[in-house]
Design an enzyme around this catalytic site. Structure first.
Site, PDB file in Angstrom:
ATOM      1  N   PRO A  68      48.249  48.730  33.020  1.00 45.83           N
ATOM      2  CA  PRO A  68      47.873  47.366  33.435  1.00 45.83           C
ATOM      3  C   PRO A  68      49.085  46.457  33.491  1.00 45.83           C
ATOM      4  O   PRO A  68      50.109  46.722  32.848  1.00 45.83           O
ATOM      5  CB  PRO A  68      46.934  46.890  32.321  1.00 45.83           C
ATOM      6  CG  PRO A  68      46.626  48.074  31.500  1.00 45.83           C
ATOM      7  CD  PRO A  68      47.717  49.072  31.695  1.00 45.83           C
ATOM      8  N   PHE A  69      48.932  45.396  34.263  1.00 44.48           N
ATOM      9  CA  PHE A  69      49.973  44.390  34.389  1.00 44.48           C
ATOM     10  C   PHE A  69      49.340  43.036  34.129  1.00 44.48           C
ATOM     11  O   PHE A  69      48.378  42.656  34.798  1.00 44.48           O
ATOM     12  CB  PHE A  69      50.582  44.430  35.794  1.00 44.48           C
ATOM     13  CG  PHE A  69      51.641  43.391  35.999  1.00 44.48           C
ATOM     14  CD1 PHE A  69      52.934  43.594  35.526  1.00 44.48           C
ATOM     15  CD2 PHE A  69      51.361  42.209  36.664  1.00 44.48           C
ATOM     16  CE1 PHE A  69      53.918  42.633  35.708  1.00 44.48           C
ATOM     17  CE2 PHE A  69      52.341  41.240  36.844  1.00 44.48           C
ATOM     18  CZ  PHE A  69      53.624  41.458  36.370  1.00 44.48           C
TER      19      PHE A  69
END
Lengths: 67, 67, 67, 67, 67, 67
Positions: free
Chosen positions: F2-3
């Site tokens: 994830p970012f």
């Protein structure tokens, strides 16, 4: 060369309304900063109401509460 | 640890082309800045042509004009 | 009309390296998707190492650990 | 007034999980920086696995390899 | 609850011009989509000319060429 | 993978507070979605108060009004 990114919830914006956002955002950059409209880019992102939160709860939940 | 975000209009990019963008962007960061490919992230966003504008009008309209 | 956003930590990338990223990312979009380079925009954002985290800790801390 | 954008691959996150992300991210900003939850916005973007790359290859390919 | 992100090159935009961008973008969302201005957020990012590219070269280089 | 991108106004967040945001956002993704912390990236962007608007006016102006 400005780049404008508009994020809204996906709640039925029409193609005409999106065209108005594109035109309006481009005019804004031209009028305020003298930018070249030919290289002004506007990207609209429509986000599901389950995926957008404010006040710690999703827009889906807030809509059910009449907010 | 670089993060690359590529926004394009949704006009039929294939999985193979998107794989090429991922590979190419990763290689670019490795070659130019010596970044570690294992932590280089590439995210491609495909945007409807109604939602992308340039020159104050949407890509949908521009495509109809042959632009 | 593609838009490429490259986020990296601020750790001394030179103007020449950034020019290489701009050139490389533009060529990538031209070669893979046949995009027009004249309207391909690349924006590089350099982020302080205190402000970038991976594995739950900042790059500042990771650099001190030799990572 | 903070704005939190969470990008994840589209691999079946439920509405409940997304509500937990919204609540958790909002609480984090309130607890760490004393921000007002009423104006803290969280936007979750789910990205197709073909469109997300790490290590130079797409998540689609990595999933097939068991990664 | 819309979120507008305006990226421009850092070339001397004044606080007054930035206030005009904030006001104009907010009004646009109110007028076109009936959004609540109180929760419309506008974030302006100013990017060094070395870090912004178009046509495969940086704005720094283009400015020197009189573009 | 994830970012997470956290945008806040630049109003004196300390390195320790930013470390807490990085740790907290990473833990959130691990706890809610079972993501791997080693590939969870968090980027904090601090934005000048002149460049952040809500309700059609900048945070600079709102702070002067005691908001």
């Amino acid at each position: 060369m400005p780049f404008v990114n508009i994020k809204i919830t996906r709640e039925g914006a029409t193609a005409e309304q999106k065209a108005d956002l594109i035109k309006g955002a481009t005019d804004l950059l031209v009028n305020v900063l003298g930018k070249n409209p030919a290289t002004t880019v506007v990207v609209i992102e429509e986000v599901e109401t389950d995926n957008w939160g404010v006040g710690g709860e999703s827009i889906t939940v807030r809509r059910k509460k009449g907010m």
